[in-house]
Scaffold this motif. Sequence first.
Motif, PDB file in Angstrom:
ATOM      1  N   MET A   1       0.949  -1.148  -0.471  1.00 20.81           N
ATOM      2  CA  MET A   1      -0.121  -0.074  -0.106  1.00 20.81           C
ATOM      3  C   MET A   1       0.775   0.972   0.185  1.00 20.81           C
ATOM      4  O   MET A   1       1.910   1.711   0.844  1.00 20.81           O
ATOM      5  CB  MET A   1      -0.901  -0.152   0.950  1.00 20.81           C
ATOM      6  N   THR A   2       0.612   1.755  -1.248  1.00 17.08           N
ATOM      7  CA  THR A   2       1.344   3.329  -0.599  1.00 17.08           C
ATOM      8  C   THR A   2       0.930   4.594   0.050  1.00 17.08           C
ATOM      9  O   THR A   2      -0.262   4.444   0.516  1.00 17.08           O
ATOM     10  CB  THR A   2       1.793   4.246  -2.410  1.00 17.08           C
ATOM     11  N   ARG A   3       1.471   5.000   0.651  1.00 21.49           N
ATOM     12  CA  ARG A   3       1.474   6.352   1.695  1.00 21.49           C
ATOM     13  C   ARG A   3       0.555   6.932   0.763  1.00 21.49           C
ATOM     14  O   ARG A   3       1.139   7.664  -0.868  1.00 21.49           O
ATOM     15  CB  ARG A   3       2.272   7.219   1.883  1.00 21.49           C
ATOM     16  N   THR A   4      -0.328   7.567   0.947  1.00 19.47           N
ATOM     17  CA  THR A   4      -1.631   9.063   0.961  1.00 19.47           C
ATOM     18  C   THR A   4      -1.077   9.818   1.837  1.00 19.47           C
ATOM     19  O   THR A   4      -0.744  10.132   2.398  1.00 19.47           O
ATOM     20  CB  THR A   4      -2.631   8.783   0.218  1.00 19.47           C
ATOM     21  N   GLU A   5      -1.117  11.374   0.693  1.00 15.87           N
ATOM     22  CA  GLU A   5      -0.905  12.165   1.933  1.00 15.87           C
ATOM     23  C   GLU A   5      -1.973  12.355   3.030  1.00 15.87           C
ATOM     24  O   GLU A   5      -1.878  12.977   3.729  1.00 15.87           O
ATOM     25  CB  GLU A   5      -1.381  13.835   0.960  1.00 15.87           C
ATOM     26  N   SER A   6      -3.088  12.617   2.742  1.00 20.40           N
ATOM     27  CA  SER A   6      -3.781  11.904   4.066  1.00 20.40           C
ATOM     28  C   SER A   6      -3.325  11.151   5.294  1.00 20.40           C
ATOM     29  O   SER A   6      -3.690  11.071   6.050  1.00 20.40           O
ATOM     30  CB  SER A   6      -5.796  11.167   3.959  1.00 20.40           C
ATOM     31  N   GLU A   7      -2.315  10.018   4.525  1.00 16.60           N
ATOM     32  CA  GLU A   7      -1.643   8.706   5.432  1.00 16.60           C
ATOM     33  C   GLU A   7      -0.545   9.977   6.426  1.00 16.60           C
ATOM     34  O   GLU A   7      -0.288   9.560   7.819  1.00 16.60           O
ATOM     35  CB  GLU A   7      -1.358   7.873   5.091  1.00 16.60           C
ATOM     36  N   VAL A   8      -0.062  10.744   6.474  1.00 15.90           N
ATOM     37  CA  VAL A   8       1.414  11.696   7.148  1.00 15.90           C
ATOM     38  C   VAL A   8       0.926  11.726   7.898  1.00 15.90           C
ATOM     39  O   VAL A   8      -0.800  12.863   8.448  1.00 15.90           O
ATOM     40  CB  VAL A   8       1.691  12.567   6.451  1.00 15.90           C
ATOM     41  N   GLY A   9       1.266  11.552   9.118  1.00 15.01           N
ATOM     42  CA  GLY A   9       1.180  12.557  10.331  1.00 15.01           C
ATOM     43  C   GLY A   9       1.516  14.389  10.738  1.00 15.01           C
ATOM     44  O   GLY A   9       2.064  15.303   9.751  1.00 15.01           O
ATOM     45  N   GLU A  10       1.361  14.331  11.764  1.00 14.50           N
ATOM     46  CA  GLU A  10       2.374  15.236  12.103  1.00 14.50           C
ATOM     47  C   GLU A  10       3.900  15.964  11.835  1.00 14.50           C
ATOM     48  O   GLU A  10       4.741  14.423  12.490  1.00 14.50           O
ATOM     49  CB  GLU A  10       2.181  15.812  13.447  1.00 14.50           C
ATOM     50  N   LEU A  11       4.538  16.510  11.999  1.00 13.69           N
ATOM     51  CA  LEU A  11       5.619  17.294  11.930  1.00 13.69           C
ATOM     52  C   LEU A  11       5.963  18.272  12.996  1.00 13.69           C
ATOM     53  O   LEU A  11       5.284  18.749  13.429  1.00 13.69           O
ATOM     54  CB  LEU A  11       6.259  18.176  10.670  1.00 13.69           C
ATOM     55  N   TYR A  12       7.153  17.320  13.918  1.00 14.45           N
ATOM     56  CA  TYR A  12       7.135  18.604  14.685  1.00 14.45           C
ATOM     57  C   TYR A  12       8.334  18.135  15.679  1.00 14.45           C
ATOM     58  O   TYR A  12       9.776  17.548  14.777  1.00 14.45           O
ATOM     59  CB  TYR A  12       6.505  17.777  16.816  1.00 14.45           C
ATOM     60  N   MET A  13       9.263  19.663  16.397  1.00 17.36           N
ATOM     61  CA  MET A  13      10.282  19.870  16.548  1.00 17.36           C
ATOM     62  C   MET A  13      11.484  19.213  17.773  1.00 17.36           C
ATOM     63  O   MET A  13      10.563  19.632  18.505  1.00 17.36           O
ATOM     64  CB  MET A  13      11.706  20.812  16.000  1.00 17.36           C
ATOM     65  N   ILE A  14      12.015  18.123  18.095  1.00 18.69           N
ATOM     66  CA  ILE A  14      12.971  18.325  19.637  1.00 18.69           C
ATOM     67  C   ILE A  14      13.911  18.699  20.066  1.00 18.69           C
ATOM     68  O   ILE A  14      14.649  18.709  19.186  1.00 18.69           O
ATOM     69  CB  ILE A  14      13.097  16.401  20.126  1.00 18.69           C
ATOM     70  N   LEU A  15      13.851  19.491  20.645  1.00 14.09           N
ATOM     71  CA  LEU A  15      14.569  20.362  20.844  1.00 14.09           C
ATOM     72  C   LEU A  15      15.906  19.596  22.055  1.00 14.09           C
ATOM     73  O   LEU A  15      15.606  18.909  23.128  1.00 14.09           O
ATOM     74  CB  LEU A  15      14.553  21.314  22.620  1.00 14.09           C
ATOM     75  N   ARG A  16      17.318  19.516  21.436  1.00 11.68           N
ATOM     76  CA  ARG A  16      18.514  18.126  21.001  1.00 11.68           C
ATOM     77  C   ARG A  16      18.446  18.972  23.115  1.00 11.68           C
ATOM     78  O   ARG A  16      18.995  17.423  23.551  1.00 11.68           O
ATOM     79  CB  ARG A  16      19.547  18.837  20.484  1.00 11.68           C
ATOM     80  N   ASP A  17      18.988  20.216  23.113  1.00 13.87           N
ATOM     81  CA  ASP A  17      19.640  20.367  24.243  1.00 13.87           C
ATOM     82  C   ASP A  17      19.472  21.452  25.229  1.00 13.87           C
ATOM     83  O   ASP A  17      20.098  22.196  24.721  1.00 13.87           O
ATOM     84  CB  ASP A  17      21.376  19.667  24.500  1.00 13.87           C
ATOM     85  N   ARG A  18      18.288  21.500  26.428  1.00 18.44           N
ATOM     86  CA  ARG A  18      18.029  22.477  26.890  1.00 18.44           C
ATOM     87  C   ARG A  18      19.015  23.517  27.376  1.00 18.44           C
ATOM     88  O   ARG A  18      19.335  24.304  27.204  1.00 18.44           O
ATOM     89  CB  ARG A  18      16.597  22.765  28.125  1.00 18.44           C
ATOM     90  N   LYS A  19      20.289  22.871  27.789  1.00 16.60           N
ATOM     91  CA  LYS A  19      21.569  23.825  28.470  1.00 16.60           C
ATOM     92  C   LYS A  19      22.275  24.492  27.901  1.00 16.60           C
ATOM     93  O   LYS A  19      22.430  25.342  27.523  1.00 16.60           O
ATOM     94  CB  LYS A  19      22.436  22.666  29.136  1.00 16.60           C
ATOM     95  N   LYS A  20      22.016  23.747  26.661  1.00 11.36           N
ATOM     96  CA  LYS A  20      22.931  24.456  24.962  1.00 11.36           C
ATOM     97  C   LYS A  20      22.256  25.536  25.159  1.00 11.36           C
ATOM     98  O   LYS A  20      22.251  26.535  25.000  1.00 11.36           O
ATOM     99  CB  LYS A  20      23.441  23.213  23.986  1.00 11.36           C
TER     100      LYS A  20
END
Length: 106
Positions: A1-20
């Motif tokens: 089964m190929t993915r369609t645009e409706s099957e793609v989830g959310e894009l988010y970012m994780i902070l690598r290093d809060r102290k940095k």
Amino acid sequence: MTRTESEVGELYMILRDRKKLASILIVQDISQRELARAAGWKSHSYMGRLLRGEAKTVDAEAAVRISHRLGLPLEHLFLTVVSEKTGSPVQSERTKRGAKKSRPAA
């Protein structure tokens, strides 16, 4: 089964290093409030939660704005994650390689 645009989830970012991030703010003489404004947030409280380690994720637009304001490449501060529609994160190739377990011989 190929993915369609409706099957793609959310894009988010994780902070690598809060102290940095905290160190960069000090060196560049930028306040939490100023960086929160640059991220497009009305309040600085979430920025404080990021810096204290109480929160780890931001949306992609805020991450780009933060990186731009600090003059740093996005990948120096954040990891990119795409969640599946079910809510579970998709593993990167690097994570998959590190998480391989040995399987018993059949």
